[in-house]
Enzyme design. Structure first.
Site, PDB file in Angstrom:
ATOM      1  N   ASN A 145      16.504  35.189 -25.034  1.00 40.44           N
ATOM      2  CA  ASN A 145      16.247  35.510 -23.759  1.00 40.44           C
ATOM      3  C   ASN A 145      17.791  35.110 -22.905  1.00 40.44           C
ATOM      4  O   ASN A 145      18.724  34.769 -23.443  1.00 40.44           O
ATOM      5  CB  ASN A 145      15.369  34.264 -23.081  1.00 40.44           C
ATOM      6  CG  ASN A 145      15.798  33.145 -23.532  1.00 40.44           C
ATOM      7  OD1 ASN A 145      16.393  32.867 -24.399  1.00 40.44           O
ATOM      8  ND2 ASN A 145      15.350  31.967 -22.695  1.00 40.44           N
ATOM      9  N   GLU A 166      19.073  34.641 -19.146  1.00 40.95           N
ATOM     10  CA  GLU A 166      18.764  34.083 -17.815  1.00 40.95           C
ATOM     11  C   GLU A 166      19.628  34.822 -16.763  1.00 40.95           C
ATOM     12  O   GLU A 166      20.829  35.270 -17.324  1.00 40.95           O
ATOM     13  CB  GLU A 166      18.553  32.772 -17.821  1.00 40.95           C
ATOM     14  CG  GLU A 166      17.595  32.103 -18.751  1.00 40.95           C
ATOM     15  CD  GLU A 166      17.091  30.902 -18.480  1.00 40.95           C
ATOM     16  OE1 GLU A 166      17.992  30.113 -18.069  1.00 40.95           O
ATOM     17  OE2 GLU A 166      15.974  30.482 -19.169  1.00 40.95           O
ATOM     18  N   CYS A 197      13.406  38.383 -21.119  1.00 37.81           N
ATOM     19  CA  CYS A 197      12.802  37.295 -22.196  1.00 37.81           C
ATOM     20  C   CYS A 197      13.425  37.930 -23.586  1.00 37.81           C
ATOM     21  O   CYS A 197      13.777  39.057 -23.708  1.00 37.81           O
ATOM     22  CB  CYS A 197      11.170  37.525 -22.292  1.00 37.81           C
ATOM     23  SG  CYS A 197      10.383  36.510 -20.941  1.00 37.81           S
ATOM     24  N   GLU A 256      11.708  38.685 -26.336  1.00 39.18           N
ATOM     25  CA  GLU A 256      10.874  39.882 -26.980  1.00 39.18           C
ATOM     26  C   GLU A 256      11.329  41.156 -26.211  1.00 39.18           C
ATOM     27  O   GLU A 256      11.398  42.073 -27.036  1.00 39.18           O
ATOM     28  CB  GLU A 256       9.144  39.785 -26.585  1.00 39.18           C
ATOM     29  CG  GLU A 256       8.841  38.168 -27.131  1.00 39.18           C
ATOM     30  CD  GLU A 256       8.834  37.317 -26.127  1.00 39.18           C
ATOM     31  OE1 GLU A 256       9.986  36.997 -25.401  1.00 39.18           O
ATOM     32  OE2 GLU A 256       8.055  36.410 -26.325  1.00 39.18           O
ATOM     33  N   CYS A 281       5.086  35.977 -22.811  1.00 40.58           N
ATOM     34  CA  CYS A 281       4.755  36.005 -21.381  1.00 40.58           C
ATOM     35  C   CYS A 281       3.854  37.573 -21.318  1.00 40.58           C
ATOM     36  O   CYS A 281       3.921  38.326 -21.977  1.00 40.58           O
ATOM     37  CB  CYS A 281       5.799  35.885 -20.417  1.00 40.58           C
ATOM     38  SG  CYS A 281       6.665  37.388 -20.173  1.00 40.58           S
ATOM     39  N   CYS A 299       6.025  40.537 -21.306  1.00 44.48           N
ATOM     40  CA  CYS A 299       6.484  40.926 -22.703  1.00 44.48           C
ATOM     41  C   CYS A 299       5.150  41.931 -23.337  1.00 44.48           C
ATOM     42  O   CYS A 299       5.370  42.683 -24.065  1.00 44.48           O
ATOM     43  CB  CYS A 299       7.177  40.110 -23.260  1.00 44.48           C
ATOM     44  SG  CYS A 299       8.745  39.630 -22.795  1.00 44.48           S
TER      45      CYS A 299
HETATM   46  N1  THU Z   1      10.771  33.197 -22.113  1.00 46.25           N
HETATM   47  C1  THU Z   1      11.187  34.087 -23.211  1.00 46.25           C
HETATM   48  O1  THU Z   1      12.135  34.738 -23.538  1.00 46.25           O
HETATM   49  N2  THU Z   1       9.835  34.684 -24.006  1.00 46.25           N
HETATM   50  C2  THU Z   1       8.448  34.376 -23.620  1.00 46.25           C
HETATM   51  O2  THU Z   1       7.739  34.868 -24.042  1.00 46.25           O
HETATM   52  C3  THU Z   1       8.376  33.365 -22.589  1.00 46.25           C
HETATM   53  C4  THU Z   1       9.598  32.851 -21.817  1.00 46.25           C
HETATM   54  C5  THU Z   1      12.168  32.723 -21.648  1.00 46.25           C
HETATM   55  C6  THU Z   1      12.222  33.038 -20.139  1.00 46.25           C
HETATM   56  C7  THU Z   1      13.289  32.227 -19.691  1.00 46.25           C
HETATM   57  O3  THU Z   1      14.500  32.273 -20.165  1.00 46.25           O
HETATM   58  C8  THU Z   1      12.737  31.087 -20.424  1.00 46.25           C
HETATM   59  O4  THU Z   1      12.094  31.359 -21.578  1.00 46.25           O
HETATM   60  C9  THU Z   1      11.754  29.947 -19.700  1.00 46.25           C
HETATM   61  O5  THU Z   1      10.718  30.642 -19.101  1.00 46.25           O
END
Ligand code: THU
Length: 137
Positions: free
Chosen positions: A42, A44, A53, A55, A86, A89
């Site tokens: 991920n 941010e 994310c 994925e 999520c 994704c």
């Molecule tokens: N996140 C992911 O990378 N994948 C997911 O399937 C769920 C959430 C990340 C996004 C964000 O950087 C952190 O987790 C908190 O939501």
């Protein structure tokens, strides 16, 4: 399929996560049907909605390298329980992966994981079948 090898790559790439806001790191490892692995973490952003994310990072890396046929993805997060991808994704995976056979591996570690197919995660997905040519344009 070498689930443990794929999970190991997801756990490893989690170290690269850029998560200064949530402090929640996620790693993903996407397996192509030809046997290649594309990893993603991920990433941010201070403007939170620009966050990507793990994925989707893996999928976009693979697509950028010319790969479009995928067999499975392993996901590992900084939590104590299986991390489900999520909704965004799931939709991105649905664009490229077969709903009935693509395996999503929710991994706590190499020994402890659950496998679900994409159709279980995104039943009734919006797909190209639902697109109707518009007569507006
Ligand atoms: N996140 C992911 O990378 N994948 C997911 O399937 C769920 C959430 C990340 C996004 C964000 O950087 C952190 O987790 C908190 O939501």
């Amino acid at each position: 399929m070498d689930y443990q090898g794929l999970i190991a790559r997801a756990v490893e790439v989690k170290q690269s996560a850029y998560a200064p806001y949530s402090h929640f790191r996620v790693g993903a490892a996407l397996l192509t049907k030809s046997g290649k692995i594309f990893t993603g973490c991920n990433v941010e952003n201070v403007s939170y909605s620009a966050t990507n994310c793990a994925e989707r990072t893996a999928v976009y890396k693979a697509i950028s390298e010319g790969e479009r046929e995928f067999a499975a993805i392993a996901v590992n997060g900084d939590n104590d329980d299986y991390l489900p991808p999520c909704g965004v994704c799931r939709q991105v995976l649905a664009e490229f992966c077969d709903m009935e056979t693509f395996e999503v591996i929710l991994a706590n570690n190499e020994e402890d994981y659950r496998i679900v197919t994409l159709d279980r995660l995104l039943p009734g997905a919006f797909s190209t079948d639902n697109l109707k040519p518009s007569d507006v344009f």
